[in-house]
Design an enzyme around this catalytic site. Structure first.
Site, PDB file in Angstrom:
ATOM      1  CB  SER A 101      -0.954  -0.032   1.203  1.00 43.07           C
ATOM      2  OG  SER A 101      -1.875   1.016   1.170  1.00 43.07           O
ATOM      3  CG  ASP A 240      -2.905   4.011  -1.477  1.00 42.42           C
ATOM      4  OD1 ASP A 240      -3.639   3.903  -2.478  1.00 42.42           O
ATOM      5  OD2 ASP A 240      -2.960   3.218  -0.511  1.00 42.42           O
ATOM      6  CG  ASP A 242      -3.068  -0.562  -2.293  1.00 45.65           C
ATOM      7  OD1 ASP A 242      -3.101   0.616  -1.898  1.00 45.65           O
ATOM      8  OD2 ASP A 242      -3.685  -1.485  -1.747  1.00 45.65           O
ATOM      9  CG  ASP A 244      -6.316   0.663  -0.756  1.00 44.57           C
ATOM     10  OD1 ASP A 244      -5.469   1.572  -0.693  1.00 44.57           O
ATOM     11  OD2 ASP A 244      -6.300  -0.333  -0.001  1.00 44.57           O
TER      12      ASP A 244
END
Length: 445
Positions: A101, A240, A242, A244
């Site tokens: 992340s 960010d 990833d 999400d």
């Protein structure tokens, strides 16, 4: 059943240090495959972000799942919510994302989705962990899982995002700056907004495996804010690593966090009779949002920190919208998990329908000063059982006299105690947070 390896968002850590090692991930893939095989035949969709170690862990998972007799479908670099979506649409038994992340490139992690696109239930994670205690047993050669690659994953996800606002947005004439953080949205993010007609300027779209989240993205949006002001753009959007989470920048160059974005979405939906319930935040949600929603007559509830707990409370209340100040926003009627692109489109829909700029829409909420300090500790302990910390917290709460909040909680992914103090006066809030940080250091050193 207690979990040894899984945290609030999967398994995460530094690459090369247990458990983020190739041998562990190989066995994790096999154990997950065995649990899935017990539930019937199927396939697993695997995606990843742009960190260099993703290649290594992708191969390890692929081998472990195949050894357990599970077919694998590889997407390459794709946002976490895209894997949740593709797992559902391809009738996968599970989806796996290789990502840490918002963490630096030298970290990585593994997170799972169930076949319906939600986080894997705790009991399934516990069953996977139980199998990790044994040895890998490979199925017969004619039962090994097959591996394929999904070549049109990006196109499928882009169309899903564009359709997420029910009626396709017309963003012609709107100038947007997008910061992909050199992460998983570097291709699909700009494409979505361009295809909806916006003039898009991009930063953070040149991943090299080592620069993910480095000085950019939703955790460091200052550069985006500068460029929005320089270009006179209508807004900026930062994702960010990833994809999400989303943080935005308004037309004045001011950063707009997840709490404010939630408020904008909630108010727009209520004004158009589309809210269907209340809003779920977390223990970290700014008190200013709670007060603003209360003034608008919108119910509000707090969940534990972590998007899985936000989603659980949404399901329990049969509400649709929730999220965190970090920019993890769940629009449950559209997506099963936090989705940065989908959340940004919900905000843009509010702008288009109201004819207002983002600076105007966020004006109905005033954030309380909030200070957060992370204290790194040797071992995470229950702060409620350490008398010195308990007494210090009580003292701060008495002095704040109901005009603020104090929250101490352990990180789900790091050996860190997070201290949050919130109140009416910034100087008072900072003083309490710093004093509590010293007490935590003394008690847990």
């Amino acid at each position: 059943m207690s979990r040894k390896f899984f945290g609030t968002d999967g398994i995460r850590g530094k690459v090369g240090e247990f458990p983020i090692t190739p041998d562990f991930v190989l066995k994790l893939g096999w154990a997950a495959g065995k649990v899935l095989a017990d539930e019937g035949e199927g396939k697993v969709v695997i995606g990843k972000d742009t960190r260099i170690s993703g290649y290594m862990f992708e191969s390890a998972l692929e081998a472990g799942l195949s050894a357990a007799g599970i077919d694998v479908c590889l997407t390459g670099p794709m946002p976490t919510p895209a894997i949740a979506y593709l797992t559902r649409t391809f009738n996968g038994q599970a989806g796996i994302v290789i990502s840490a992340s918002h963490n630096p490139f030298y970290d990585n992690g593994i997170k799972f989705f169930a076949g319906n696109g939600t986080k894997l239930p705790d009991d399934v994670e516990a069953r996977i962990e139980a199998l990790m205690e044994g040895d890998i047993e490979v199925v017969d050669s004619d039962q090994l899982g097959k591996v394929t690659r999904l070549d049109d994953a990006s196109g499928r996800y882009i169309e899903y995002c564009k359709a997420s606002t029910a009626h396709q947005l017309d963003l012609r004439g709107m100038n947007i700056v997008i910061d992909a953080g050199h992460g998983a949205t570097y291709q699909v993010g700009p494409a979505v907004f361009r295809e909806l007609g916006a003039n898009v300027h991009t930063i953070g779209i040149e991943p090299n495996g080592l620069n993910i989240n480095e000085g950019c993205g939703s955790t460091q949006p200052d550069k985006l804010a500068e460029i929005v002001k320089e270009r006179g753009a209508d807004l900026g959007i930062a994702f960010d690593g990833d994809g999400d989470r989303v943080i935005m920048v308004d037309d004045r160059g001011e950063i707009v966090d997840g709490d404010e974005l939630l408020f904008v979405i909630a108010l727009d939906r209520r004004q158009h009779n589309e809210l269907d319930g209340g809003i779920v935040g977390t223990l970290m949600t700014n008190l200013g949002m709670e007060k603003a929603l209360e003034a608008e007559g919108i119910p509000f509830a707090r969940a534990k920190v972590g998007d899985r707990y936000v989603n659980e409370l949404l399901l329990k209340n049969d509400w649709h919208i929730g999220g965190e100040s970090s920019g993890h926003i769940i629009c449950r009627d559209v997506s099963t998990t936090g989705d940065g692109i989908v959340s940004a489109l919900q905000v843009l829909k509010a702008m288009v329908r109201s004819g207002k700029k983002l600076s105007g829409l966020r004006g109905g909420m005033t954030k309380f000063p909030q200070t957060m300090i992370n204290v790194r500790v040797k071992e995470k302990k229950d702060t409620d059982k350490l008398p010195g910390i308990v007494e210090a917290v009580k003292q701060s709460e008495v002095e704040l006299e109901g005009r603020g909040r104090v929250l101490l909680r352990p990180s789900g992914t790091e050996p860190v105690i997070r201290i949050m103090v919130e109140g009416e006066r910034a100087d008072e809030v900072r003083a309490h947070a710093e004093r509590l940080a010293k007490v935590v250091e003394q008690e847990m050193s």
